[in-house]
Design an enzyme around this catalytic site. Sequence first.
Site, mmCIF file in Angstrom:
data_model
loop_
_atom_site.group_PDB
_atom_site.id
_atom_site.type_symbol
_atom_site.label_atom_id
_atom_site.label_comp_id
_atom_site.label_asym_id
_atom_site.label_seq_id
_atom_site.Cartn_x
_atom_site.Cartn_y
_atom_site.Cartn_z
ATOM 1 N N SER A 24 0.802 -1.217 0.000
ATOM 2 C CA SER A 24 0.000 0.000 0.000
ATOM 3 C C SER A 24 0.843 1.279 0.000
ATOM 4 O O SER A 24 0.328 2.364 -0.186
ATOM 5 C CB SER A 24 -0.948 0.004 1.198
ATOM 6 N N GLY A 25 2.145 1.134 0.187
ATOM 7 C CA GLY A 25 3.023 2.304 0.147
ATOM 8 C C GLY A 25 3.378 2.681 -1.280
ATOM 9 O O GLY A 25 2.927 2.044 -2.239
ATOM 10 N N TYR A 26 4.190 3.726 -1.412
ATOM 11 C CA TYR A 26 4.525 4.195 -2.755
ATOM 12 C C TYR A 26 5.461 3.225 -3.474
ATOM 13 O O TYR A 26 5.341 3.009 -4.672
ATOM 14 C CB TYR A 26 5.147 5.586 -2.702
ATOM 15 N N CYS A 86 17.150 5.779 -2.072
ATOM 16 C CA CYS A 86 17.020 6.611 -3.269
ATOM 17 C C CYS A 86 18.098 7.686 -3.297
ATOM 18 O O CYS A 86 18.710 7.939 -4.339
ATOM 19 C CB CYS A 86 15.622 7.219 -3.351
ATOM 20 N N ASN A 95 13.031 8.701 -7.754
ATOM 21 C CA ASN A 95 13.312 7.982 -6.504
ATOM 22 C C ASN A 95 12.503 6.698 -6.360
ATOM 23 O O ASN A 95 12.949 5.752 -5.716
ATOM 24 C CB ASN A 95 13.057 8.882 -5.289
#
Lengths: 344, 344, 344, 344
Positions: C10-12, C147, C311
């Site tokens: 569910s995160g980026y 990143c 990133n």
Amino acid sequence: MTTVSIIGGSGYGGGELLRLLLSHPNVEIKQVTSRSRMGEYVYQTHPNLRKRTQLKFSDPSQLEPVDILFLAQPHGQAQHNIERYAKLAAKIIDLAADFRLRDQSLYEKWYGEKHAAPEWLSKFVYGLPELHRAEIASTNYVSGVGCNATASNLALLPLVKADLIDLESSIIIELKVGSSEGGAEGNSASHHPERASVIRTFSSFGHRHTAEVIQEMGVKDVSLTMTAVDLVRGVLATAHAKVKPGITTKDLWKAYRAVANENPFIRIVKEQRGIYRVPEPKILAGSNYADLGFELDESNGHIVSMCAIDNLMKGASGSAVQCMNLMMGWDETLGLEFSGLHPI
Amino acid sequence: MTTVSIIGGSGYGGGELLRLLLSHPNVEIKQVTSRSRMGEYVYQTHPNLRKRTQLKFSDPSQLEPVDILFLAQPHGQAQHNIERYAKLAAKIIDLAADFRLRDQSLYEKWYGEKHAAPEWLSKFVYGLPELHRAEIASTNYVSGVGCNATASNLALLPLVKADLIDLESSIIIELKVGSSEGGAEGNSASHHPERASVIRTFSSFGHRHTAEVIQEMGVKDVSLTMTAVDLVRGVLATAHAKVKPGITTKDLWKAYRAVANENPFIRIVKEQRGIYRVPEPKILAGSNYADLGFELDESNGHIVSMCAIDNLMKGASGSAVQCMNLMMGWDETLGLEFSGLHPI
Amino acid sequence: MTTVSIIGGSGYGGGELLRLLLSHPNVEIKQVTSRSRMGEYVYQTHPNLRKRTQLKFSDPSQLEPVDILFLAQPHGQAQHNIERYAKLAAKIIDLAADFRLRDQSLYEKWYGEKHAAPEWLSKFVYGLPELHRAEIASTNYVSGVGCNATASNLALLPLVKADLIDLESSIIIELKVGSSEGGAEGNSASHHPERASVIRTFSSFGHRHTAEVIQEMGVKDVSLTMTAVDLVRGVLATAHAKVKPGITTKDLWKAYRAVANENPFIRIVKEQRGIYRVPEPKILAGSNYADLGFELDESNGHIVSMCAIDNLMKGASGSAVQCMNLMMGWDETLGLEFSGLHPI
Amino acid sequence: MTTVSIIGGSGYGGGELLRLLLSHPNVEIKQVTSRSRMGEYVYQTHPNLRKRTQLKFSDPSQLEPVDILFLAQPHGQAQHNIERYAKLAAKIIDLAADFRLRDQSLYEKWYGEKHAAPEWLSKFVYGLPELHRAEIASTNYVSGVGCNATASNLALLPLVKADLIDLESSIIIELKVGSSEGGAEGNSASHHPERASVIRTFSSFGHRHTAEVIQEMGVKDVSLTMTAVDLVRGVLATAHAKVKPGITTKDLWKAYRAVANENPFIRIVKEQRGIYRVPEPKILAGSNYADLGFELDESNGHIVSMCAIDNLMKGASGSAVQCMNLMMGWDETLGLEFSGLHPI
């Protein structure tokens, strides 16, 4: 009332000057010139001034005598007309780069051309009150300041003034800048679809403003790197240097506080919590503040010193008005009271 | 491999077409022309294509025959050269406005000039697959679509198709648009300091794209209002209309679902929770989707129908490639698989 | 088809991985877990995936065996569950920071805590193909990459690889970063009115990603300074170093070209004209490219080396998929073909 | 000096009020309360006020008597405490929605709950000077104004006042709004990666501010549609209506000029050239101006009337200070002189 005129009022620096002078209690604006917009209302170019003035841009060849002349033209014009301007006004405040450097050879090195009026260089005082308050108060000719130079100089000021860094050491200053720095004339790179959301390092080193840092701070090995980011007004300078052996965070606090105490527009921003812990240009839009902050790595003496300003205010027109106040013996902060906005 | 060329490849529509065609499995690009950048690598203009192609812009007067010719020039040029182009390629897909309108007098009314090749108007099919899939599959000449017209037409499509609104009634469509709509050539209003953060209603009514909505939807009294906002890619059309008496939300769901089911690039966005409850253009950048949503005020029949697209994709180059796929009998979605990004 | 599952979707980073894997020709996604969104469609969280998948988030405690397990959880979780995960899949690719550092003491120094599974540190290979292509191809366990570390490492790679800088010398890396770096969970500082238009130096030095630069580049005295700017996706690293005596721009071209030639996702951006003369993250959104550029001050050996990445792609999920391709013996670029957009 | 206190000073409306009152020549701030930040310096929350005040947030339960009490709490609190507040100050200016509506049943309809102090509704005057200047000057209790309602009301004002539209006719108002409208407390949708670059129609109709338009303009069939765009401060209302038969552009000029002449903060923006031809909120940040513009389609009577404001100024705190000036018999513009910035 003291009379003032602005030569070159259609650019961003000129517009900001106009805004400040229109609400300044001690001055009356006589003329604002613009070759390309002669006869037009100034509010058509600077829409924030609608209902504030019915001034129109006038012909730059039809200048009348005034007490103070502000020069807000593109770089390179003032030096060709300075004799004429000096006959029109006892006091001149330039915003451009023409008279920033005292040394003719430094000018030639960084601007790649001979100066057209080198004998005038020594008559001007560098227009940053935080560096030359007393001299500004007693001169008739004040130069402009580079916006990037100003952020850089103020980031270094506490360190240099308190003798905390070696002037021979290597200093790297990273500047992140908004789009208004490029001026009111657009180009292909400032077209919104190309300029929005950028992180664009457009100058790795060699920027002309570097000369002003060398001159004013006395540093020998300094590099300015400039990166355009998505913002209209504002510059953040992040300076990297090494402090002298033994210098602690406490010493730095003392040095920064001293500078903040002596200067009404310098603030220290160094918080342990909250959202605004470090200097940030966005909240400075329209204000004349320069916010300073720092972080010292005590393990190796690496100091990161930050300075945030509004490039059109402390980095240009705000400092110019502050200089006028000093030259006229008025309260230094007159007409510069706007605090900036939050949120914005 | 099917050979294609793009006439006018330095603009945003041309660049997007180039991106799509370079990764399309069935085509080979022969030429991309640009009068102003002849001889330059296309990646110097479209930096996303670096390391993807060594193509250079070629001279538009040196066109070679190909299977399909894409015209991506500014409006008004194709109609003067269509005879020449038709000799070079059996199939032509135009992206400009030259051949969008079937009725010569409608063209004259909205464009304020006579059409240079009126006999060609009837040979072109309006290039929106969601409206003319079958005709596109069997024609050789497909027109471009206006980006604002496309968002408007797709917002109205379920209502018109299911006969839920009176075509004589008054329809107001408010469009909020990104800066890439203005094209790759900047002007004073697109200069970043002036264009950033705007909410600028630059056209209250009378925009040329209105003609495409009148033609394609058969509505009589429709108004398009356009407001520029801070975004590069994307349009949102918010259409206000009255549904016929007795129409319920359930009827609307049925009508929208029917359209979504028939069209691979139409999605319905109507959620009760989460962040993305309504169509939003930002997540569509680079994708060919048109996201539809609606809200009905059952107390008075006021329907708000929304359509979000990427103006350079579904509103221009994406639809053009979709038309090519249909004309060639290929899978309609070929080369248009990119889903868009989140977050962005 | 190779089966894969994503833990923490569910995160980026998880969402980007999902986007990439859904369109990857060789894999089939079995499960995507999310404790907080179990049972919901993934497209409700990642709206770009609407109409692309009917997958729902599943319960992380109900994992089934697969060929490859991707770990996309917040830092600190994988090290507590690695034994269990290793029983479920022969190959594991982590995106978090748990297994990036080879040296347990380096981990403790930078993360301020003991590692929960130190015996696993030596089993993982650092997941940046540009640094460890061969090892990745022959291992079963690949770590994530920071990143900021990735942008920094790639900015330094040509210099270190060609032995152009002294590893003992002082290196300052200034990173300008977008808001997606902060992850999908917001906080008071990421609230739009506070985060929009910022230039906020939130970390002067001491950022954890520094450890990855020390480990991978072998440099001894490196500092990372991070400044948040107004952008969602993207990082630019601007590295300042001194080249060894006698090194010229020509030597640098050779070193950068060598790296670009060996790596499909490395490009050099160093143009004399046009808008895009230097690496810029904005055109990289969604692409796996790392764009490198440099500028050498031959008068003093000061080199400014730049690296721009997305990133979430090269700095996270893109590199993870690239690693998968290498581990499976597939074409390194499979599923990573998206070129990025212009304009955007 | 007139003494004032602000209840609820940590939100955006409270912060803006604080900024205005700190530089107001006739008032002295006694207390600013905040339950969550008691004891903290106000400049830690409102960083623009650093070096402007050493005020700290005080305990809302420890209020002292003052001349004027400003209520800047979230909606729904003032109605429960109004009796207590009335004992502390002779004059009260509320910024919330508690006392905006005169009709208890209208309140219940739009707010979905019973009013806690209905007997107070008739004691308050709606706090928009452009509508109720004389009543405000002679009352002790002034309500707040909805920011969207204000932009809508001022867009309609010239039309209603000059009787140019039928009050029974259908009116559609499209509002485009900045992120500060959502207040200082963030949520998942205001997280920067999700909120940046949006065009998000979050309310198609039924917004509570509609009630204020119905009440103040006397219109019967009005709909407000709200779309969030990428901007922090500012609202643009674009109102669509039909003018009565025979009304011309000349009639409209007369009506708009009359309103602009009677009100110091109303300006007309309707230019034929230049960049700023129509009202735009971005140049109004920090100013109390409401900029009006219009366009009439004489072929069908469709009028598009626009109003741009800064939601935190004319749409909240600016109008509140203007009301204070009127209530105290001071110059209406006192403390509201800031013109706004260009560029910004």
